[in-house]
Motif scaffolding. Structure first.
Motif, PDB file in Angstrom:
ATOM      1  N   LYS A   2       0.821  -1.249  -0.144  1.00 45.91           N
ATOM      2  CA  LYS A   2       0.056   0.008  -0.123  1.00 45.91           C
ATOM      3  C   LYS A   2       0.645   1.262   0.136  1.00 45.91           C
ATOM      4  CE  LYS A   2      -3.660   2.008   2.448  1.00 45.91           C
ATOM      5  NZ  LYS A   2      -4.781   2.015   3.449  1.00 45.91           N
ATOM      6  N   SER A   3       1.704   1.283   0.882  1.00 49.23           N
ATOM      7  CA  SER A   3       2.792   2.416   0.789  1.00 49.23           C
ATOM      8  C   SER A   3       3.481   2.724  -0.518  1.00 49.23           C
ATOM      9  CB  SER A   3       3.633   2.332   1.999  1.00 49.23           C
ATOM     10  OG  SER A   3       4.689   1.283   2.044  1.00 49.23           O
ATOM     11  N   LEU A   9       2.131   7.201  -6.503  1.00 47.00           N
ATOM     12  CA  LEU A   9       0.936   8.250  -6.922  1.00 47.00           C
ATOM     13  C   LEU A   9       1.441   9.652  -6.560  1.00 47.00           C
ATOM     14  CD1 LEU A   9      -2.306   6.525  -5.877  1.00 47.00           C
ATOM     15  CD2 LEU A   9      -1.414   6.944  -8.032  1.00 47.00           C
ATOM     16  N   ILE A  10       2.215   9.748  -5.498  1.00 47.59           N
ATOM     17  CA  ILE A  10       2.875  10.982  -4.700  1.00 47.59           C
ATOM     18  C   ILE A  10       3.886  11.531  -6.041  1.00 47.59           C
ATOM     19  CG2 ILE A  10       4.113  12.141  -3.299  1.00 47.59           C
ATOM     20  CD1 ILE A  10       2.562  10.495  -1.021  1.00 47.59           C
TER      21      ILE A  10
END
Length: 158
Positions: A2-3, A9-10
């Protein structure tokens, strides 16, 4: 996992956000003719008297009331009804646009690029450049009573 997705995305946002912001603020229609105030004064001043040209001052009402170009009409680029305000003038073959510098001009020219098929002339250094060059300014008399002896300023020509 998830991270890793969040970091990806960031990363994409960090790359794309400046491109998006730049394109939204700086897109100018290629049909537009960018001229600085000196060039406008030397080569395009006749447009301020031309009935076939619509002159837009894209600044706020308050800024406009402190002085503007001859025959300019105030249409604030930040007005939520911008397109509706521009619509009655889209039949003119030429539109001149200016603001203080370029931010509001860019907004108006980008909107015009979507709906207007005539010629767009915009003043790249805006009203600030106009004032710095000492060119004539109109509109001061609108702030004074009609019967005032002190209509306009020394730099106000009609």
């Amino acid at each position: 996992m998830k991270s890793m997705i969040i970091n990806a995305l960031i990363g994409i946002a960090v790359i794309l956000l400046p491109v998006f912001l730049y394109s939204q603020e700086r897109v100018i229609d290629q049909r537009g003719i960018a001229v600085n105030t000196r060039e406008f004064y030397d080569n395009y001043m006749h447009l301020l008297e031309d009935e076939e040209t619509f002159v837009i001052d894209g600044r706020t009402k308050e800024m406009f009331s402190e002085g503007h170009l001859k025959n300019a009409v105030n249409i604030d680029a930040d007005d939520p009804d911008l397109l509706m305000l521009l619509h009655p003038h889209l039949h003119k073959p030429r539109i001149v646009v200016y603001c203080t510098t370029m931010r509001r001009t860019t907004v108006i020219v980008n909107v015009l690029a979507q709906v207007y098929h005539g010629e767009i002339v915009y003043i790249s250094d805006g009203f600030r450049g106009w004032l710095l060059n000492g060119f004539p300014v109109w509109g001061f008399s609108a702030l004074l009573p009609e019967n005032s002896e002190e209509k306009g300023s020394q730099n106000n020509e009609d």
